[in-house]
Write a protein that holds these residues in place. Structure first.
Motif, PDB file in Angstrom:
ATOM      1  N   HIS A  21      -3.994 -16.751   2.208  1.00 15.24           N
ATOM      2  CA  HIS A  21      -3.496 -15.817   1.184  1.00 15.24           C
ATOM      3  C   HIS A  21      -3.746 -16.372  -0.214  1.00 15.24           C
ATOM      4  O   HIS A  21      -2.817 -16.787  -0.906  1.00 15.24           O
ATOM      5  N   LEU A  27      -1.594 -11.587  -8.305  1.00 12.61           N
ATOM      6  CA  LEU A  27      -2.049 -10.349  -7.672  1.00 12.61           C
ATOM      7  C   LEU A  27      -1.477  -9.106  -8.342  1.00 12.61           C
ATOM      8  O   LEU A  27      -1.288  -8.089  -7.708  1.00 12.61           O
ATOM      9  N   GLU A  44       0.516  -7.222   1.649  1.00 13.52           N
ATOM     10  CA  GLU A  44      -0.853  -6.989   1.213  1.00 13.52           C
ATOM     11  C   GLU A  44      -1.427  -5.707   1.802  1.00 13.52           C
ATOM     12  O   GLU A  44      -2.206  -5.010   1.137  1.00 13.52           O
ATOM     13  N   SER A  45      -1.071  -5.375   3.026  1.00 12.59           N
ATOM     14  CA  SER A  45      -1.609  -4.157   3.638  1.00 12.59           C
ATOM     15  C   SER A  45      -0.865  -2.905   3.168  1.00 12.59           C
ATOM     16  O   SER A  45      -1.456  -1.842   3.076  1.00 12.59           O
ATOM     17  N   THR A  46       0.405  -3.038   2.871  1.00 10.94           N
ATOM     18  CA  THR A  46       1.191  -1.885   2.431  1.00 10.94           C
ATOM     19  C   THR A  46       0.941  -1.556   0.961  1.00 10.94           C
ATOM     20  O   THR A  46       0.844  -0.392   0.591  1.00 10.94           O
ATOM     21  N   TYR A  47       0.845  -2.587   0.141  1.00 12.01           N
ATOM     22  CA  TYR A  47       0.649  -2.406  -1.306  1.00 12.01           C
ATOM     23  C   TYR A  47      -0.579  -3.187  -1.743  1.00 12.01           C
ATOM     24  O   TYR A  47      -0.469  -4.283  -2.284  1.00 12.01           O
ATOM     25  N   PRO A  48      -1.776  -2.645  -1.524  1.00 12.68           N
ATOM     26  CA  PRO A  48      -2.991  -3.369  -1.926  1.00 12.68           C
ATOM     27  C   PRO A  48      -3.042  -3.534  -3.442  1.00 12.68           C
ATOM     28  O   PRO A  48      -2.462  -2.744  -4.192  1.00 12.68           O
ATOM     29  N   CYS A  49      -3.754  -4.564  -3.874  1.00 18.45           N
ATOM     30  CA  CYS A  49      -3.887  -4.827  -5.306  1.00 18.45           C
ATOM     31  C   CYS A  49      -4.693  -3.724  -5.960  1.00 18.45           C
ATOM     32  O   CYS A  49      -5.674  -3.239  -5.394  1.00 18.45           O
ATOM     33  N   THR A  95       1.202 -10.684   4.821  1.00 21.99           N
ATOM     34  CA  THR A  95       0.198  -9.762   5.360  1.00 21.99           C
ATOM     35  C   THR A  95       0.694  -8.322   5.288  1.00 21.99           C
ATOM     36  O   THR A  95      -0.059  -7.413   4.913  1.00 21.99           O
ATOM     37  N   ARG A 140       1.411  -8.628  -9.134  1.00 27.54           N
ATOM     38  CA  ARG A 140       2.718  -8.376  -8.526  1.00 27.54           C
ATOM     39  C   ARG A 140       3.706  -9.413  -9.069  1.00 27.54           C
ATOM     40  O   ARG A 140       4.219 -10.237  -8.332  1.00 27.54           O
TER      41      ARG A 140
END
Length: 69
Positions: free
Chosen positions: A17, A38, A61-66, A58, A40
């Protein structure tokens, strides 16, 4: 848990990550991740072990992509 084990787990998490600041609290024995690179800045994730922290990062990152730069 030895210092070598923690160092290896931190290294593995940082490789998996990039962009996350990942720390281990020796007193609390918890892993903490901060998504400072990121876009965030307010995201803090904590977990009791490295496997759980990996799963939570993970999921984040998959729920709220950059957003794209």
């Amino acid at each position: 848990m030895t210092a070598d084990n923690v160092d290896m787990e931190l290294l593995g998490l940082q490789r998996a990550h990039p962009g996350w600041l990942i720390l281990f609290g020796a007193y609390t024995r918890r892993y903490v991740a901060h998504g400072y690179m990121l876009d965030r800045p307010g995201v803090w994730i904590t977990a009791g072990n490295s496997t759980e922290l990996h799963r939570r990062i993970t999921l984040m990152e998959s729920t709220y992509p950059c957003p794209p730069p």
